[in-house]
Motif scaffolding. Sequence first.
Motif, short mmCIF file in Angstrom:
data_model
loop_
_atom_site.label_atom_id
_atom_site.label_comp_id
_atom_site.label_asym_id
_atom_site.label_seq_id
_atom_site.Cartn_x
_atom_site.Cartn_y
_atom_site.Cartn_z
N ALA A 1 0.04 0.08 9.13
CA ALA A 1 0.88 0.02 7.93
C ALA A 1 2.25 0.64 8.19
O ALA A 1 3.29 0.11 7.75
CB ALA A 1 0.18 0.75 6.77
N ARG B 1 -0.23 -1.58 2.17
CA ARG B 1 -1.32 -1.09 1.33
C ARG B 1 -0.90 -1.10 -0.13
O ARG B 1 0.18 -0.61 -0.48
CB ARG B 1 -1.71 0.32 1.75
N PHE C 1 -5.72 -3.37 1.71
CA PHE C 1 -4.79 -3.67 2.81
C PHE C 1 -4.55 -5.18 2.90
O PHE C 1 -5.48 -5.98 2.79
CB PHE C 1 -5.36 -3.15 4.14
N ALA D 1 -10.45 -0.03 3.10
CA ALA D 1 -10.65 0.48 4.46
C ALA D 1 -12.11 0.45 4.87
O ALA D 1 -12.44 0.10 6.01
CB ALA D 1 -10.08 1.89 4.56
N ARG E 1 -3.53 3.25 9.01
CA ARG E 1 -2.28 3.95 8.67
C ARG E 1 -1.19 3.63 9.68
O ARG E 1 -0.02 3.43 9.32
CB ARG E 1 -2.53 5.47 8.62
#
Length: 237
Positions: A38, A45, A50, A16, A35
């Motif tokens: 995802a 992740r 990622f 990240a 987030r």
Amino acid sequence: MRLLESVARHEHGAPAKQLAREAGLALPTAYHLLRTLAHEGYLRREKGLFFLGEAAERLSSSGAGQKRRSKVADALAGWHDAIGAPVYYAIYRDGEIEVQCVADTPGNPAVEEWADFRETGHAHAIGQCLLSQLDDEARRDHLDRYPVQSLTPYTVRDDHILMRRLESTPRMHPVIERQEYVLGTVCAAVPITMGGTAAAMAISMPSHQADRLLPAARRLQSEIGELLGTLSLSISI
């Protein structure tokens, strides 16, 4: 979008912090967006890294399909301008005739599909050309589902006559159709060999220009090789 672009540049994934830096985002903002992406399937992740997710890969596949479509459309448009007639590209897939792309203009309009092309393959050059590339069993299966029917006084009269015509069609020769689908229009289709898939390109003209049809079809056939790779890829569109 910047985060997605950053992830796409890292085949083996990226953390990240690195993605935030590359995208020019504050770390808390990047965490929130990562987030969310995802959760929606655009990213996945693994061990703090990622990667692109299935949803992003579908977008990529769709974009590639659009690019292939654009290449086919551009080529057809070029041939339309050179020949001065509408140009069609079609394939036979899963037992159906699919016209995938058409290039025409108001001055040279495509044939109006007044009777479903899929159901009237016996009556137009595209359908006859595709059916001529199938084996006997596949042809009979198609005609069982879509029986011969008269659309004009010139349409082939029954399955037996059509089958004889298809069987006698020389391999890789243009297929000519004169006013069988619609009065006042003549068409020619050129077979294309692409693995196990039957494909064709075709042109149509007013019947008073019938003398131009075969020379134009042969010209189209001689130039198709330049596009065969793109046409092959477009089967998957």
